[in-house]
Design an enzyme around this catalytic site. Structure first.
Site, short mmCIF file in Angstrom:
data_model
loop_
_atom_site.label_atom_id
_atom_site.label_comp_id
_atom_site.label_asym_id
_atom_site.label_seq_id
_atom_site.Cartn_x
_atom_site.Cartn_y
_atom_site.Cartn_z
N LEU A 6 0.85 -1.20 0.00
CA LEU A 6 0.00 0.00 0.00
C LEU A 6 0.88 1.25 0.00
CD1 LEU A 6 -2.88 -0.95 2.46
CD2 LEU A 6 -2.52 -1.58 0.07
N ARG A 13 1.87 14.84 6.95
CA ARG A 13 2.76 15.29 8.03
C ARG A 13 4.23 15.35 7.62
NH1 ARG A 13 1.63 11.54 12.83
NH2 ARG A 13 0.45 10.29 11.35
C1 UD1 Z 1 -3.37 1.36 10.00
C2 UD1 Z 1 -4.26 0.28 10.61
C3 UD1 Z 1 -3.98 0.22 12.11
C4 UD1 Z 1 -2.53 -0.05 12.36
C5 UD1 Z 1 -1.64 0.98 11.65
C6 UD1 Z 1 -0.22 0.57 11.74
C7 UD1 Z 1 -6.31 0.24 9.28
C8 UD1 Z 1 -7.72 0.66 9.22
N1 UD1 Z 1 -5.63 0.60 10.39
O1 UD1 Z 1 -3.79 2.58 10.58
O2 UD1 Z 1 -4.76 -0.83 12.70
O3 UD1 Z 1 -2.26 -0.07 13.75
O4 UD1 Z 1 -2.01 1.07 10.25
O5 UD1 Z 1 0.61 1.62 11.28
O6 UD1 Z 1 -5.83 -0.44 8.38
N2 UD1 Z 1 -3.27 3.71 2.48
C9 UD1 Z 1 -3.60 3.64 1.16
N3 UD1 Z 1 -4.87 3.95 0.79
C10 UD1 Z 1 -5.81 4.33 1.68
C11 UD1 Z 1 -5.46 4.43 3.04
C12 UD1 Z 1 -4.17 4.10 3.41
O7 UD1 Z 1 -2.78 3.29 0.32
O8 UD1 Z 1 -6.93 4.61 1.26
C13 UD1 Z 1 -1.89 3.38 2.89
C14 UD1 Z 1 -1.19 4.58 3.46
O9 UD1 Z 1 -0.46 5.26 2.46
C15 UD1 Z 1 -0.26 3.95 4.49
C16 UD1 Z 1 -0.99 2.70 4.92
O10 UD1 Z 1 -1.95 2.43 3.91
O11 UD1 Z 1 0.96 3.57 3.90
C17 UD1 Z 1 -1.66 2.84 6.27
O12 UD1 Z 1 -2.63 3.86 6.20
P1 UD1 Z 1 -2.88 4.85 7.40
O13 UD1 Z 1 -3.96 5.76 7.02
O14 UD1 Z 1 -1.59 5.43 7.84
O15 UD1 Z 1 -3.43 3.84 8.49
P2 UD1 Z 1 -3.37 4.03 10.03
O16 UD1 Z 1 -4.46 4.96 10.43
O17 UD1 Z 1 -2.01 4.36 10.47
#
Ligand code: UD1
Ligand code: CA
Length: 452
Positions: A6, A13
């Site tokens: 992903l 940030r």
């Molecule tokens: C996510 C997890 C959380 C975990 C944490 C660990 C979910 C709902 N939550 O939260 O349980 O503890 O990671 O760091 O999965 N991304 C996409 N497309 C999207 C959303 C996100 O590609 O639509 C990618 C982001 O770029 C990132 C990763 O997925 O690399 C995680 O997304 P982020 O929004 O940071 O999730 P967290 O809220 O940190």
């Protein structure tokens, strides 16, 4: 297995125009570290989900074995994985990694795969401060029941210290149905990949967990502070691996390796050196403080003194370099050559035992064995339009402050007097000088300072 990485998020940030996953750690984009680790597992499909800065990301990490899935709007981690589904092989499990979590080791992923690839596996870790992470909710028997996001958790759930790293392995065939069934009725209005756990359990699939060897393997980059912290973790790991391999480091906290550094036996490296690209140091090489060495092969017993810069160059064995030497692309030094302070060498060969110890420019040149280049010598390689070569034979003595106007050849055994401009070829054994008579005059009076 399939591997999905992903990498669609924006990384607000980071406060940067560059997509987050392209920020550098150890000289390489974060995402490249994850792709390299993925490759060690030889996946049948390797899919990167791109969104924010998609074009830039594709260009930076594109390779024949990498496919891209577009997620135009970032509607959550579950939605992101959904975009990759059409590119996956349904008959093998799928491992989900994160483009901003660069330091996960293959051994940890193998442990997760061993535990979960026939079931549903989640990489979890128990931390002192779980704030911000999804929490692993287990029942009385200790089995995983669900993952709850911080923002959706109850007070009791917030007390849980075991967190979701985000890295999972899941069966692929059922994944399409589970993802399609996700709802976004949560505090962030997102389709959470974490909610798939409950669908897997409903389908009678056991959810198991595995833990990493070290907590830093699961740390993500959300800010420049975290990026700098992970850079230090990585550099410390590299330094300790060098120490374990027998390399002497004056200070393991003051070396930076941005690429690969291969060392023979009894190599020693002083403080504040930076190694980039592929660098190979032979046995008994010693590197002084504050050197920058990029894409170089340095032979056994060679000494590189302080403040030397080397790029795309090679040195044989028992060479002496520096302090303050600059080897530019295409410099190739034979065994026992000496190149000293404020000497720049570019696209030039110095044969065995050749010496250029002071204040010299050697560009586009071949210097014979044992030839001595005096201080202040310059190969004038550029005529304003084209570059030309200077060819100097063996056992030549080049006096100080000599200019060699290329193209020009100087045969073996020639002596060039100090201050000569050599603009015609010189044949073997000759003494060459420009006729300039030294004059001593008696009628000269030194000026004196005028009184005001
Ligand atoms: C996510 C997890 C959380 C975990 C944490 C660990 C979910 C709902 N939550 O939260 O349980 O503890 O990671 O760091 O999965 N991304 C996409 N497309 C999207 C959303 C996100 O590609 O639509 C990618 C982001 O770029 C990132 C990763 O997925 O690399 C995680 O997304 P982020 O929004 O940071 O999730 P967290 O809220 O940190
Ligand atoms: Ca995150």
């Amino acid at each position: 297995m399939n591997i999905v990485i992903l990498a669609a998020g924006m990384g607000k940030r980071m406060r940067s125009a560059l997509p987050k996953v392209l920020h550098s750690l150890a000289g390489q984009p974060l995402l490249s570290h994850v792709i390299d680790t993925a490759r060690t597992l030889a996946p049948t499909r390797l899919v990167v989900v791109v969104g924010h800065g998609a074009e830039q990301v594709r260009e930076a990490v594109g390779a024949p074995d990498v496919q891209f899935a577009a997620q135009d709007r970032q509607l959550g981690t579950g939605h992101a994985v959904q975009q990759a589904l059409p590119l996956l092989d349904p008959s093998v499990p799928t491992l989900v990694l994160y483009g901003d979590v660069p330091l996960t080791r293959t051994s940890t992923l193998k442990r997760l795969l061993a535990a979960g690839s026939e079931r549903y596996g989640v990489l979890t870790v128990t931390v002192d401060d779980p704030a911000g992470y999804g929490r692993i909710v287990r029942n009385a028997k200790g089995s995983v029941q669900k993952i709850i996001e911080q923002k959706d958790a109850t007070q009791d759930e917030l007390e849980i210290a075991e967190i979701n790293t985000g890295i999972i392995v899941t069966p692929t065939r059922q994944l399409a149905d589970w993802l399609a069934a996700l709802k976004n009725d949560n505090s962030q209005g997102e389709f959470y990949l974490t909610d798939v756990v409950e669908h897997a359990i409903d389908a009678g699939i056991e959810v198991v967990t595995a833990q990493p060897d070290a907590e830093w393997e699961t740390l993500g980059v959300n800010s420049k502070v975290q990026l700098a912290e992970l850079e230090r973790v990585h550099q410390r790991n590299v330094a300790y691996a060098l120490l374990e391999a027998g390399v002497t480091l004056a200070d393991p906290a003051r070396i930076d390796v941005r690429g690969s550094l291969e060392c023979g036996a009894d190599v020693s490296i002083d403080v504040n050196c930076v190694f980039e690209g592929r660098v190979t140091l032979g046995d008994n090489v010693s590197i002084g403080p504050n050197c920058v060495i990029r894409n170089a092969v340095i032979g056994a017993g060679t000494r590189v003194d302080a403040y030397t810069h080397i790029e795309d160059a090679t040195a044989g064995s028992k060479v002496v370099l520096g302090p303050y030497t600059r080897l530019r692309p295409g410099a190739a030094l034979g065994d026992e050559a000496h190149v000293g302070n404020f000497v720049e060498v570019k696209n030039a060969v110095l044969s065995r035992g050749a010496k250029a110890n002071h204040l010299t420019y050697i560009g586009d040149a071949d210097i014979g064995a044992r030839t001595n280049i005096g201080a202040g010598t310059i190969t004038c390689n550029y005529d304003g339009a084209n570059k030309h070569r200077t060819i100097i034979g063996d056992d030549v003595f080049v006096g100080s402050d000599t200019q060699l106007v290329a193209p020009v050849r100087v045969a073996n055994g020639v002596t060039i007097a100090a201050g000569t401009t050599v603009w015609k070829d010189v044949s073997e054994g000759k003494l060459v000088l420009n006729e300039k008579n030294q004059v001593s005059r008696t009628d000269y009076v030194r000026p004196t300072k005028k009184k005001s």
